[in-house]
Design an enzyme around this catalytic site. Structure first.
Site, PDB file in Angstrom:
ATOM      1  N   ALA A  97       0.836  -1.207   0.000  1.00  0.00           N
ATOM      2  CA  ALA A  97       0.000   0.000   0.000  1.00  0.00           C
ATOM      3  C   ALA A  97       0.869   1.255   0.000  1.00  0.00           C
ATOM      4  CB  ALA A  97      -0.912  -0.006   1.211  1.00  0.00           C
TER       5      ALA A  97
ATOM      6  N   ASP B 157       2.200   1.732  -3.391  1.00  0.00           N
ATOM      7  CA  ASP B 157       1.148   2.322  -4.224  1.00  0.00           C
ATOM      8  C   ASP B 157       1.116   3.839  -4.081  1.00  0.00           C
ATOM      9  OD1 ASP B 157       0.367  -0.039  -5.256  1.00  0.00           O
ATOM     10  OD2 ASP B 157      -1.426  -0.295  -4.008  1.00  0.00           O
TER      11      ASP B 157
ATOM     12  N   LYS C  37     -16.997  -7.273 -10.772  1.00  0.00           N
ATOM     13  CA  LYS C  37     -16.888  -7.646 -12.188  1.00  0.00           C
ATOM     14  C   LYS C  37     -18.243  -7.532 -12.882  1.00  0.00           C
ATOM     15  CE  LYS C  37     -13.352 -11.050 -10.981  1.00  0.00           C
ATOM     16  NZ  LYS C  37     -12.898 -12.425 -10.966  1.00  0.00           N
TER      17      LYS C  37
ATOM     18  N   LYS D  42     -10.571  -1.925  -3.081  1.00  0.00           N
ATOM     19  CA  LYS D  42      -9.671  -2.368  -2.020  1.00  0.00           C
ATOM     20  C   LYS D  42     -10.019  -1.793  -0.649  1.00  0.00           C
ATOM     21  CE  LYS D  42      -5.291  -3.559  -3.906  1.00  0.00           C
ATOM     22  NZ  LYS D  42      -3.992  -3.018  -4.223  1.00  0.00           N
TER      23      LYS D  42
ATOM     24  N   CYS E 103       4.045  28.105  27.449  1.00  0.00           N
ATOM     25  CA  CYS E 103       4.217  29.199  28.417  1.00  0.00           C
ATOM     26  C   CYS E 103       5.608  29.820  28.326  1.00  0.00           C
ATOM     27  CB  CYS E 103       3.950  28.687  29.823  1.00  0.00           C
ATOM     28  SG  CYS E 103       5.240  27.561  30.404  1.00  0.00           S
TER      29      CYS E 103
ATOM     30  N   GLU F 261     -16.601 -10.546  -5.927  1.00  0.00           N
ATOM     31  CA  GLU F 261     -15.808 -11.646  -5.368  1.00  0.00           C
ATOM     32  C   GLU F 261     -14.830 -11.131  -4.313  1.00  0.00           C
ATOM     33  OE1 GLU F 261     -13.822 -13.669  -8.571  1.00  0.00           O
ATOM     34  OE2 GLU F 261     -15.595 -13.567  -9.848  1.00  0.00           O
TER      35      GLU F 261
ATOM     36  N   CYS G 290       1.707  26.234  33.898  1.00  0.00           N
ATOM     37  CA  CYS G 290       1.640  26.280  32.440  1.00  0.00           C
ATOM     38  C   CYS G 290       0.206  25.992  31.992  1.00  0.00           C
ATOM     39  CB  CYS G 290       2.589  25.245  31.835  1.00  0.00           C
ATOM     40  SG  CYS G 290       2.461  25.131  30.047  1.00  0.00           S
TER      41      CYS G 290
ATOM     42  N   ARG H 220       2.221 -15.149 -13.206  1.00  0.00           N
ATOM     43  CA  ARG H 220       1.896 -14.060 -14.109  1.00  0.00           C
ATOM     44  C   ARG H 220       3.137 -13.518 -14.826  1.00  0.00           C
ATOM     45  NH1 ARG H 220      -0.884  -8.660 -11.895  1.00  0.00           N
ATOM     46  NH2 ARG H 220       0.942  -7.486 -12.435  1.00  0.00           N
TER      47      ARG H 220
ATOM     48  N   CYS I 157       7.924  20.529  30.795  1.00  0.00           N
ATOM     49  CA  CYS I 157       7.794  21.933  31.161  1.00  0.00           C
ATOM     50  C   CYS I 157       7.792  21.975  32.685  1.00  0.00           C
ATOM     51  CB  CYS I 157       6.486  22.493  30.602  1.00  0.00           C
ATOM     52  SG  CYS I 157       6.147  24.139  31.230  1.00  0.00           S
TER      53      CYS I 157
ATOM     54  N   SER J 205      -3.529  -6.739 -15.089  1.00  0.00           N
ATOM     55  CA  SER J 205      -3.627  -6.299 -13.709  1.00  0.00           C
ATOM     56  C   SER J 205      -5.028  -5.706 -13.485  1.00  0.00           C
ATOM     57  CB  SER J 205      -2.539  -5.264 -13.529  1.00  0.00           C
ATOM     58  OG  SER J 205      -2.469  -4.872 -12.233  1.00  0.00           O
ATOM     59  N   LEU J 206      -5.265  -5.137 -12.331  1.00  0.00           N
ATOM     60  CA  LEU J 206      -6.577  -4.533 -12.064  1.00  0.00           C
ATOM     61  C   LEU J 206      -6.406  -3.074 -11.675  1.00  0.00           C
ATOM     62  CD1 LEU J 206      -8.433  -7.176  -9.842  1.00  0.00           C
ATOM     63  CD2 LEU J 206      -8.972  -6.535 -12.177  1.00  0.00           C
TER      64      LEU J 206
ATOM     65  N   ASP K  47      -5.465 -12.516  -1.266  1.00  0.00           N
ATOM     66  CA  ASP K  47      -4.122 -11.952  -1.244  1.00  0.00           C
ATOM     67  C   ASP K  47      -3.089 -13.071  -1.305  1.00  0.00           C
ATOM     68  OD1 ASP K  47      -2.384  -9.926  -1.212  1.00  0.00           O
ATOM     69  OD2 ASP K  47      -2.584  -9.432   0.905  1.00  0.00           O
TER      70      ASP K  47
ATOM     71  N   TYR L 296      -7.904 -21.022  -5.241  1.00  0.00           N
ATOM     72  CA  TYR L 296      -9.288 -20.654  -5.585  1.00  0.00           C
ATOM     73  C   TYR L 296      -9.304 -20.071  -6.993  1.00  0.00           C
ATOM     74  CZ  TYR L 296     -10.667 -21.265  -0.733  1.00  0.00           C
ATOM     75  OH  TYR L 296     -10.935 -21.789   0.500  1.00  0.00           O
TER      76      TYR L 296
ATOM     77  N   LYS M 292     -11.220 -10.469  -2.923  1.00  0.00           N
ATOM     78  CA  LYS M 292      -9.915 -10.292  -3.561  1.00  0.00           C
ATOM     79  C   LYS M 292      -8.868 -10.968  -2.669  1.00  0.00           C
ATOM     80  CE  LYS M 292      -6.968  -7.014  -5.896  1.00  0.00           C
ATOM     81  NZ  LYS M 292      -5.733  -7.585  -5.409  1.00  0.00           N
TER      82      LYS M 292
ATOM     83  N   CYS N 296       9.309  25.867  26.865  1.00  0.00           N
ATOM     84  CA  CYS N 296       7.969  25.310  26.659  1.00  0.00           C
ATOM     85  C   CYS N 296       7.276  26.102  25.550  1.00  0.00           C
ATOM     86  CB  CYS N 296       7.165  25.392  27.950  1.00  0.00           C
ATOM     87  SG  CYS N 296       5.428  25.014  27.689  1.00  0.00           S
TER      88      CYS N 296
HETATM   89  S1  IVH Z   1      -9.770 -11.256 -11.598  1.00  0.00           S
HETATM   90  C1  IVH Z   1      -7.200  -8.905 -14.674  1.00  0.00           C
HETATM   91  N1  IVH Z   1     -10.566 -11.966  -9.242  1.00  0.00           N
HETATM   92  O1  IVH Z   1      -5.659  -9.580  -7.832  1.00  0.00           O
HETATM   93  C2  IVH Z   1      -6.732  -9.840 -13.634  1.00  0.00           C
HETATM   94  N2  IVH Z   1      -8.313 -11.299  -9.451  1.00  0.00           N
HETATM   95  O2  IVH Z   1      -4.631  -6.904  -8.252  1.00  0.00           O
HETATM   96  C3  IVH Z   1      -7.735  -9.945 -12.575  1.00  0.00           C
HETATM   97  N3  IVH Z   1      -7.018 -11.462  -7.364  1.00  0.00           N
HETATM   98  O3  IVH Z   1      -3.402 -10.477 -10.287  1.00  0.00           O
HETATM   99  C4  IVH Z   1      -8.183 -11.250 -12.295  1.00  0.00           C
HETATM  100  N4  IVH Z   1      -8.634 -12.247  -6.111  1.00  0.00           N
HETATM  101  O4  IVH Z   1      -4.140 -12.354  -8.761  1.00  0.00           O
HETATM  102  C5  IVH Z   1      -9.537 -11.518  -9.950  1.00  0.00           C
HETATM  103  N5  IVH Z   1     -11.444 -12.692  -7.230  1.00  0.00           N
HETATM  104  C6  IVH Z   1     -10.416 -12.246  -7.933  1.00  0.00           C
HETATM  105  C7  IVH Z   1      -9.147 -12.056  -7.363  1.00  0.00           C
HETATM  106  C8  IVH Z   1      -8.114 -11.564  -8.152  1.00  0.00           C
HETATM  107  C9  IVH Z   1      -7.364 -11.906  -6.145  1.00  0.00           C
HETATM  108  C10 IVH Z   1      -5.670 -10.975  -7.725  1.00  0.00           C
HETATM  109  C11 IVH Z   1      -5.167 -11.492  -9.032  1.00  0.00           C
HETATM  110  C12 IVH Z   1      -4.652 -10.285  -9.755  1.00  0.00           C
HETATM  111  C13 IVH Z   1      -4.610  -9.246  -8.691  1.00  0.00           C
HETATM  112  C14 IVH Z   1      -4.795  -7.856  -9.245  1.00  0.00           C
END
Ligand code: IVH
Length: 719
Positions: A35, A38, A323, A347, A444, A115, A464, A138, A459, A83-84, A119, A246, A117, A441
Site C-alpha cells: 500500500a 502504491d 466484475k 480495495k 508558556c 468476489e 503552564c 503471471r 515543562c 492487472s486490475l 491476497d 481458488y 480479492k 515550553c
Molecule cells: S480477476 C485482470 N478476481 O488480484 C486480472 N483477481 O490486483 C484480474 N485477485 O493479479 C483477475 N482475487 O491475482 C480476480 N477474485 C479475484 C481475485 C483476483 C485476487 C488478484 C489477481 C490479480 C490481482 C490484481
C-alpha cells in the site's frame, strides 16, 4: 513544484519504486508495504501527469509488474495476465461506472458479480483434454514462469478436471447445444483456470511455530509465504506449506495446443456467476461469499459486509473485485492500458502509506511532558485522512533520523494512533531541515528539562496553561471523576477567561459565570453545575487517579485506595464519607518506605506518590478541594468484592514497549501475583503478548506465531 524539482523527485521516486519492486517481484522480499508502494506510484503518476515531458520509457508507470526470474522455464500466456485498476472509495467506484458509460455513450445498469480479492499469488493452470499440463505465474503479464511441479502439490488443484453431470450443467442455465459444446471442449480442447494460490492464516501460524522450534527463518506474511513456496525449485517445500487454490476465471480454447483458438468471452458460458459455479463443478474450491449484485448499492453493501467479516476469514484478503456479470460486456469494454474496464479491485483502505513531514509541533501533556507531533501532508490510511502523527519523544526523532521535508512511511491499524515507521532517505533532496530539541515550553515559554534518565522533556512551570488544561481534562475524564457533559473544550473556555485555574476551582463555578460564555445556554449551564455538584462526592480510587500523580494509573489508584480505606473509615467512624483533610493527614503520616513497600507498587510509583504529597503546590490544591466541599465517598468501594482471577493462572506473558498507566515492573508483579508467568522472549509457549507503546521485534514475532496480543487497556480489564 518547479520543473527542476519535479524532475529530481521523479527520478528519485522511479529509483525507489524500482528498488522495492525488484525486491518484491524478483527476490520475493517485501521491503515496503504494497500500500505504501502504491502511494509512491500514485505520487509519481501525479507528477508525470503534470510534467509529461518527464515520462521516461523506464518509468514504473509504463509497465506491468513482475520481471521474470531466471530460475524457471518460461511459459507464454494464451491471453495476457493483466492487472486490475484499484478503487478505494464509493466515489472511485461511481467514477468507474461513469467512465464506462462515457466510453459506451449510454447509461448502464449492469449486474455485477462481486468476489473476494484474495491476497496470494496469481496462477494460470492449463488443462488439455481435462488433464493438468502446465501451471504458470503471471510474470510480466505475457510470459510467466512454469511452476507446474509446485502447483501440482497443492491439494485443492485437480490434476484431472471433473466431468460435470448434464443435470448440473442444465442447472447453470446452459442450453442443450451449449452443454454439448462444453463437454466436447472438455474432452478435446484446452481449459485454462486462473486463480489465486493462497495460504490460510492457520497454516501460516502453524508453520511459523514449527520453523521457530527448528530455528528456521520465520515467514513474513501469507502472501510472501505463497510466493516463496511457488517460486522456488524444491517442490517438497511447496508441499509442506499446504497451499490452497481458488479459481477466479476460466478461459476456453478449442483445438490442439499448436493451433488452438481462444474463445471469446461469453461464447460458451454467458456470465461470470455461471463460470464461478462451473469452476466448482470442474473440481475447484469455490468461495461461498461471491455474490451477484443488482447495482452499485448492492456492491457497496457487499463491500461493507466483507470488510466486517475480513478478520474472521480463514485467509487474507485485501478487498473485493467487482466484475461485470455479463461476459459479453468483457469483450465490449475491453482493456485500457494495463487493466480491464470490466472489473475493478475495490480495495480495503491501506494500513501503511507514504507521505511527507511538513513540520514538527510540540504538545504539552498533563505531566508537563513535551511530545513532538509530525504535521503531515494529508494521506488516507486505513479509512481515515491522517494529517498528524505522534512521535512520542525526541529520541524517537533521533532513532528514525527524521527531518522536516522527509518522505515517511506511516502505519495505522483500526483506531490506533498513526505511527511513523520509517524514513525513505533515498528520496531526500537536500532541502530537508534538521529537527531541533525544544529549549523552552512552546506554550508558556517556561523552562524545560529532562529529569533523571527520562527521554521526555518536561515543562517545569506548574502553572503552564497547557499543563493545567491537560490536568483538569484528566481530572474530569471517564476513568477519573467522570463529569459527563464537561469536556476538554469546555475546560478550555473556563481557563481562557480565568474562571478556573485548577480542578478544585470547578466547584466554585456559578450559573452567571457560565451564562457569559459562548455556546452556554441556560440548560447547558444547569447541566454542568448539576454534574459538578454530584461529583462533590468522589470514590477514593477515582479521586487518587484523577489527581494525575505520575505513574499512577487506575490500577495503582485502586491498590492504594484498598489499602487506605479501612484506616480512613475508622478515622471517620463509619459515616460513609470522609474529608480530603483526613486524606492529607493520612498521606503525610506515612514515610517514603511505606509507599515503596506497598505490594503491587514498586519503588518508582511509591516514590512518585510520596513526592506528590510532599509538594506544597499539590497540598494547596488538595486543601482547596476540601474548602470547596469535595468529599471522599465510601459507598462505591464497599460494594466491590474481590474476584478471583482465572485469566492469569499458569499463563505465560511477554511484555513489549512502554506502558502508560503502569510500569513494566508493576505489570510483571501483577501477572505473577495473579498466578501467571513472565517470560523475556516470545515463543510457541507464550499465551499473551502485552503490547505497549513503540513495541520491539517481539511484536512481529508474536504476530508470526499467532500469539494472542493484548493492549494495555485489555490487560487492565483482565486484572
Ligand atoms: S480477476 C485482470 N478476481 O488480484 C486480472 N483477481 O490486483 C484480474 N485477485 O493479479 C483477475 N482475487 O491475482 C480476480 N477474485 C479475484 C481475485 C483476483 C485476487 C488478484 C489477481 C490479480 C490481482 C490484481
Amino acid at each position: 513544484m518547479i520543473k527542476a524539482e519535479a524532475k529530481k523527485r521523479i527520478e528519485k521516486l522511479t529509483k525507489e519504486i524500482d528498488f522495492h519492486r525488484y525486491n518484491y517481484h524478483v527476490l520475493d522480499k517485501e521491503t515496503l508495504a504494497p500500500a505504501a508502494l502504491d502511494n509512491l506510484k500514485a505520487e509519481l503518476f501525479r507528477l508525470e501527469n503534470e510534467f509529461p515531458e518527464f515520462i521516461f520509457p523506464s518509468s514504473p508507470t509504463q509497465r506491468v509488474a513482475g520481471a521474470v526470474s531466471g530460475k524457471f522455464k518460461k511459459t507464454i500466456h494464451s491471453l495476457p495476465m493483466i492487472s486490475l485498476f484499484d478503487a478505494f472509495s464509493q466515489n472511485d467506484i461511481l467514477a468507474w461506472q461513469e467512465r464506462n458509460e462515457n466510453y459506451l455513450k449510454k447509461t448502464l445498469k449492469p449486474i455485477y458479480y462481486c468476489e473476494l480479492k484474495l491476497d496470494g499469488l496469481a496462477i494460470n493452470i492449463k488443462y488439455e483434454k481435462g488433464l493438468f499440463i502446465l501451471a504458470g505465474t503471471r510474470g510480466d503479464g505475457k510470459v510467466g514462469e512454469n511452476v507446474s511441479s509446485n502447483v501440482k502439490v497443492i491439494a485443492s488443484v485437480p490434476l484431472n478436471l471433473r466431468r460435470p453431470e448434464i443435470s448440473e450443467l442444465k442447472a447453470l442455465g446452459l442450453s442443450e447445444i451449449e452443454i454439448k459444446n462444453f463437454l466436447e471442449l472438455l474432452e478435446k480442447g484446452i481449459i485454462e483456470v486462473r486463480g489465486e494460490a493462497i495460504m490460510t492464516k492457520k497454516v501460516f501460524v502453524e508453520l511459523n511455530k514449527r520453523y521457530q522450534a527448528e530455528g528456521k527463518t520465520l515467514l513474513a506474511n501469507t502472501r510472501n509465504a505463497v510466493a516463496g513456496s511457488i517460486r522456488q525449485l524444491d517442490s517438497r517445500i511447496s508441499a509442506e506449506r499446504k497451499l490452497d487454490f481458488y479459481a477466479y476465471d476460466i478461459i476456453f480454447s478449442s483445438g490442439k495446443d499448436s493451433d488452438s483458438k481462444v474463445l471469446s468471452r461469453g461464447e460458451l458460458i454467458k456470465t461470470r456467476g455461471a463460470a464461478d459455479k462451473l469452476a466448482s463443478l470442474l473440481g475447484f474450491k469455490s468461495l461461498k461469499y461471491n455474490t451477484l449484485c443488482q447495482g452499485l448499492e448492492d456492491v457497496f453493501s457487499f463491500y461493507k459486509e466483507i470488510e466486517k467479516k475480513r478478520e474472521a476469514l480463514a485467509f487474507e484478503i485485501d478487498g473485493v473485485v467487482v466484475k461485470f456479470d455479463d461476459l459479453k460486456m468483457w469483450e465490449i469494454l475491453g482493456v485500457v492500458g494495463k487493466a480491464p474496464r470490466y472489473m475493478m479491485a475495490y480495495k480495503f483502505s491501506a494500513e501503511q502509506a507514504t507521505t511527507r513531514i511538513k513540520n514538527i509541533i510540540w504538545q504539552v501533556g498533563r505531566t508537563g511532558a513535551l511530545t513532538p507531533t509530525a504535521v503531515l501532508e494529508p494521506v488516507r490510511v486505513a479509512g481515515a485522512l491522517i494529517s498528524r502523527s505522534t512521535l512520542h519523544n525526541f529520541d524517537e526523532i533521533r532513532r528514525l533520523d527524521l527531518m522536516i521535508g522527509d518522505t515517511i512511511v506511516i502505519e495505522r491499524s483500526g483506531d490506533v494512533i498513526p505511527k511513523v515507521i520509517s524514513v525513505l532517505k533515498n528520496l531526500r533532496s537536500g532541502e530537508e531541515k534538521i529537527i531541533k530539541a525544544p529549549k523552552i515550553c512552546p506554550i508558556c515559554e517556561g523552562k524545560i528539562d529532562r529529569v533523571g534518565e527520562e527521554v521526555a522533556y518536561r515543562c517545569l512551570n506548574k502553572n503552564c496553561y497547557a499543563v493545567n488544561l491537560r490536568k483538569i481534562s484528566h481530572f474530569i475524564s471517564k476513568g477519573a471523576v467522570d463529569m459527563e457533559g464537561v469536556g476538554p473544550k469546555v475546560i478550555e473556555q473556563f481557563l481562557e477567561i480565568g474562571l478556573i485555574k485548577d480542578a478544585a476551582d470547578l466547584y466554585t463555578l456559578k450559573k452567571e459565570d457560565l451564562l457569559s460564555l459562548e455556546r452556554f445556554a441556560e440548560k447547558k449551564a444547569d447541566n454542568v453545575l448539576k454534574i459538578i455538584e454530584i461529583k462533590k462526592k468522589i470514590d477514593l480510587a477515582h479521586f487518587i487517579f484523577a489527581l494525575g500523580i505520575r505513574h499512577v494509573g487506575e490500577e495503582t489508584a485502586e491498590i492504594i485506595s484498598k489499602l487506605l480505606i479501612s484506616d480512613l473509615e475508622m478515622m471517620e467512624k463509619g459515616k460513609g464519607v470522609f474529608s480530603i483533610a483526613s486524606l492529607i493527614k493520612y498521606f503525610l503520616s506515612k514515610n517514603l518506605d511505606y509507599f515503596q513497600q506497598i505490594n503491587g507498587l514498586g519503588p518508582i510509583m511509591g516514590e512518585s506518590i510520596y513526592n506528590y504529597f510532599q509538594d506544597e503546590h499539590n497540598l494547596n490544591l488538595l486543601k482547596k478541594f476540601d474548602d470547596n466541599g469535595v468529599e471522599i465517598s465510601l459507598t462505591a468501594f464497599l460494594k466491590k468484592t474481590k474476584i478471583e482471577n482465572k485469566n492469569f493462572k499458569d499463563k505465560t506473558f511477554v511484555l513489549t514497549g512502554s506502558l502508560l498507566s503502569l510500569t513494566r515492573e508493576t505489570a510483571k508483579d501483577k501477572i505473577k501475583e495473579l498466578g501467571g508467568k513472565v517470560s523475556a522472549d516470545v515463543s510457541v509457549k507464550t499465551d499473551y503478548l502485552l503490547l505497549g507503546d513503540d513495541p520491539g521485534s517481539k511484536f512481529e514475532k508474536a504476530k508470526k506465531l499467532g500469539v494472542k496480543i493484548i493492549t494495555e487497556e485489555e490487560f487492565l480489564k483482565m486484572i
